[in-house]
Design an enzyme around this catalytic site. Structure first.
Site, mmCIF file in Angstrom:
data_model
loop_
_atom_site.group_PDB
_atom_site.id
_atom_site.type_symbol
_atom_site.label_atom_id
_atom_site.label_comp_id
_atom_site.label_asym_id
_atom_site.label_seq_id
_atom_site.Cartn_x
_atom_site.Cartn_y
_atom_site.Cartn_z
ATOM 1 N N THR A 189 0.820 -1.208 0.000
ATOM 2 C CA THR A 189 0.000 0.000 0.000
ATOM 3 C C THR A 189 0.857 1.263 0.000
ATOM 4 O O THR A 189 1.994 1.245 0.490
ATOM 5 C CB THR A 189 -0.898 -0.001 1.258
ATOM 6 O OG1 THR A 189 -1.448 1.287 1.453
ATOM 7 C CG2 THR A 189 -0.107 -0.336 2.520
ATOM 8 N N ASP A 190 0.287 2.360 -0.492
ATOM 9 C CA ASP A 190 0.997 3.647 -0.423
ATOM 10 C C ASP A 190 1.081 4.169 1.011
ATOM 11 O O ASP A 190 1.844 5.081 1.296
ATOM 12 C CB ASP A 190 0.306 4.692 -1.324
ATOM 13 C CG ASP A 190 -1.140 4.981 -0.939
ATOM 14 O OD1 ASP A 190 -1.697 4.276 -0.076
ATOM 15 O OD2 ASP A 190 -1.727 5.929 -1.514
ATOM 16 N N TYR A 246 -1.864 -0.539 10.907
ATOM 17 C CA TYR A 246 -1.990 -1.199 9.597
ATOM 18 C C TYR A 246 -0.782 -0.890 8.718
ATOM 19 O O TYR A 246 -0.103 -1.797 8.222
ATOM 20 C CB TYR A 246 -3.286 -0.763 8.902
ATOM 21 C CG TYR A 246 -3.309 -1.088 7.413
ATOM 22 C CD1 TYR A 246 -3.282 -2.402 6.962
ATOM 23 C CD2 TYR A 246 -3.341 -0.066 6.453
ATOM 24 C CE1 TYR A 246 -3.289 -2.700 5.596
ATOM 25 C CE2 TYR A 246 -3.349 -0.355 5.093
ATOM 26 C CZ TYR A 246 -3.315 -1.681 4.670
ATOM 27 O OH TYR A 246 -3.312 -1.966 3.329
HETATM 28 P P1 NAD Z 1 -9.494 -7.520 2.087
HETATM 29 O O1 NAD Z 1 -9.504 -7.239 3.552
HETATM 30 O O2 NAD Z 1 -10.702 -7.263 1.281
HETATM 31 O O3 NAD Z 1 -9.117 -9.070 1.842
HETATM 32 C C1 NAD Z 1 -8.106 -9.705 2.534
HETATM 33 C C2 NAD Z 1 -8.198 -11.200 2.248
HETATM 34 O O4 NAD Z 1 -7.125 -11.839 2.959
HETATM 35 C C3 NAD Z 1 -9.498 -11.842 2.715
HETATM 36 O O5 NAD Z 1 -9.975 -12.738 1.745
HETATM 37 C C4 NAD Z 1 -9.082 -12.591 3.968
HETATM 38 O O6 NAD Z 1 -9.886 -13.736 4.245
HETATM 39 C C5 NAD Z 1 -7.648 -12.952 3.653
HETATM 40 N N1 NAD Z 1 -6.841 -13.148 4.858
HETATM 41 C C6 NAD Z 1 -6.750 -12.324 5.928
HETATM 42 N N2 NAD Z 1 -5.946 -12.871 6.863
HETATM 43 C C7 NAD Z 1 -5.513 -14.045 6.349
HETATM 44 C C8 NAD Z 1 -4.649 -15.056 6.827
HETATM 45 N N3 NAD Z 1 -4.084 -14.976 8.037
HETATM 46 N N4 NAD Z 1 -4.396 -16.123 6.051
HETATM 47 C C9 NAD Z 1 -4.972 -16.223 4.810
HETATM 48 N N5 NAD Z 1 -5.815 -15.315 4.328
HETATM 49 C C10 NAD Z 1 -6.083 -14.229 5.081
HETATM 50 O O7 NAD Z 1 -8.231 -6.746 1.539
HETATM 51 P P2 NAD Z 1 -8.031 -5.968 0.153
HETATM 52 O O8 NAD Z 1 -8.580 -4.606 0.307
HETATM 53 O O9 NAD Z 1 -8.482 -6.838 -0.935
HETATM 54 O O10 NAD Z 1 -6.440 -5.849 0.121
HETATM 55 C C11 NAD Z 1 -5.645 -6.892 -0.433
HETATM 56 C C12 NAD Z 1 -4.181 -6.494 -0.337
HETATM 57 O O11 NAD Z 1 -3.965 -5.283 -1.051
HETATM 58 C C13 NAD Z 1 -3.703 -6.250 1.084
HETATM 59 O O12 NAD Z 1 -2.398 -6.765 1.202
HETATM 60 C C14 NAD Z 1 -3.705 -4.731 1.216
HETATM 61 O O13 NAD Z 1 -2.738 -4.307 2.152
HETATM 62 C C15 NAD Z 1 -3.346 -4.320 -0.195
HETATM 63 N N6 NAD Z 1 -3.855 -3.002 -0.609
HETATM 64 C C16 NAD Z 1 -5.179 -2.692 -0.436
HETATM 65 C C17 NAD Z 1 -5.644 -1.446 -0.877
HETATM 66 C C18 NAD Z 1 -7.106 -1.072 -0.748
HETATM 67 O O14 NAD Z 1 -7.467 0.072 -1.036
HETATM 68 N N7 NAD Z 1 -7.996 -1.973 -0.364
HETATM 69 C C19 NAD Z 1 -4.764 -0.522 -1.459
HETATM 70 C C20 NAD Z 1 -3.407 -0.895 -1.613
HETATM 71 C C21 NAD Z 1 -2.972 -2.135 -1.189
#
Ligand code: NAD
Ligand code: TYD
Length: 368
Positions: A148-149, A173
């Protein structure tokens, strides 16, 4: 050096080759879009979705592709060292695209340890398994870490995060994500693990859990409930449509050199209050409500502790080196998103029942 060629002119390299790719967190918001893209676009690959199915994971997100022969689901928690390693032995992955994480800043403020467990220890387990099972035979292997940023901290009125911006995470986070980024680079430096990292701005789109600002507001507008805006609503985020992020991940995974980092962003900065007003206007039109009626739901509430003021991404490196730019303008993306939530009422109903009600009460009861 291209590890796995993805453009059409080089796809012939893949003929007869079965690429086994682990995608962690594939039942979540962004992960489900990445899994769908890979399953549909690369029929010769086997895509193994590793997910613990926490509150944020939902196999309904993948209903349309779950029966595809190149898709497998593994219900495993990446904090479980033994089970994680077992998956690497069983599937002999060529690549890992790691998205599994605890992802919501507000939850990280009330329960930081679960973030450290999954985001730091979970990532460490994946790195350790990759290293152990791949041995030193790294040729053709790749560990792609999705970040993430927010690891860069918070900006003032001007400037952008570049790949050279020093890390300065400010929430549990973002600190846990920063720690995981550091671990990935450390494995690259120490053990020569072939890795790539991307740091993306705020995503929005279908399948996002309605704890994040956009789906929460869509859900509340639909149900005529207050729209909680933290502080004065002046904080700024850069928004990117989730399918554009998935396409960037595909491009980087297949075409980046090892050891590189790319920032991904939408060139799309909005103050929270302006974003929510835009959502209100669009939803009034969609729901046939009187102009201005949803805006009346806006309610200013206590600010988030340590609330980062502004995120903004300089995404010129990925544009210049790999040719990626976002494809959707924000209003189109928002309309597509609203339409999806208005159509998928059963999905929304199922994720907002039970535990969600308890979370909502705890998070917002003091203020609304
Ligand atoms: P989300 O919370 O919607 O989904 C996370 C997924 O990870 C879920 O399916 C959950 O069941 C699974 N998970 C959580 N803990 C786990 C574990 N211990 N073992 C296995 N699976 C597990 O998240 P998202 O928004 O889809 O984000 C996905 C990735 O992208 C993350 O790494 C996040 O940091 C990164 N990210 C998100 C954003 C955003 O705006 N949402 C922006 C940049 C980066
Ligand atoms: P969010 O979607 O939680 O993403 P992040 O915190 O990772 O940027 O929040 C986006 C912005 O909206 C952020 O500045 C916090 C703000 N916000 C609210 O004002 N009210 C809310 O109820 C939520 C969830 C977020």
């Amino acid at each position: 050096m291209n590890l796995f060629h993805s453009n059409s002119s080089s796809n012939h390299y893949l003929c007869g080759l079965m690429k086994k790719i682990a995608i962690t967190g594939g039942a979540g918001f962004i992960g489900s879009h990445v899994v769908r893209l890979f399953v549909n676009k690369y029929p010769d690959y086997q895509i193994v979705n590793i997910d613990a199915l926490t509150y944020a994971g939902n196999l309904e997100n993948l209903k349309d592709i779950e029966k595809n022969t190149n898709y497998v689901f593994e219900h495993v928690d990446i904090t479980d060292e033994r089970k994680t390693e077992h998956l690497f032995v069983k599937h002999q992955f060529d690549g890992v695209i790691h998205l599994a994480a605890e992802s919501h800043v507000d939850r990280s403020i009330t329960d930081p340890l679960s973030f450290i467990k999954t985001n730091v220890m979970g990532t460490a387990n994946l790195l350790q398994s990759s290293r152990k099972i791949w041995g030193d035979a790294y040729s053709g292997k790749r560990f792609y870490h999705v970040s993430t940023d927010e690891v860069y901290g918070s900006l003032g009125d001007t400037g952008f995060f570049t790949e050279a911006t020093p890390y300065d995470p400010k929430s549990p986070y973002s600190s846990s994500k920063a720690a995981s980024d550091h671990l990935v680079r450390a494995y690259g430096n120490t053990y020569k693990l072939p890795f790539v990292i991307s740091n993306c701005s705020n995503n929005y789109g279908p399948n996002q859990f309605p704890e994040k600002l956009i789906p929460l507001c869509i859900h509340n507008i639909k149900n005529n409930k207050p729209l909680p805006i933290y502080g004065e609503g002046k904080n700024i985020r850069d928004w990117l449509y989730v399918e554009d992020h998935a396409k960037a991940i595909d491009l980087i995974f297949h075409n980046s050199e090892n050891g590189k980092t790319y920032n991904i962003g939408g060139h799309n900065e909005y103050q929270n209050i302006d974003l929510v007003k835009t959502l209100c206007t669009l939803m009034d039109q969609k729901l046939g409500r009187e102009k201005g009626s949803s805006e009346k739901l806006i309610t200013f509430v206590k600010d988030r502790a340590g609330h980062d003021m502004r995120y903004a991404i300089d995404a010129s490196k990925v544009a210049e080196e790999l040719g990626w730019t976002p494809s959707l303008v924000f209003e189109t993306g928002l309309e597509k998103t609203i339409d999806w939530y208005l159509k998928n009422t059963e999905w929304l109903k199922s994720v907002t029942s039970g535990q969600y009600q308890d979370y909502y009460k705890t998070q917002y009861s003091e203020s609304i």
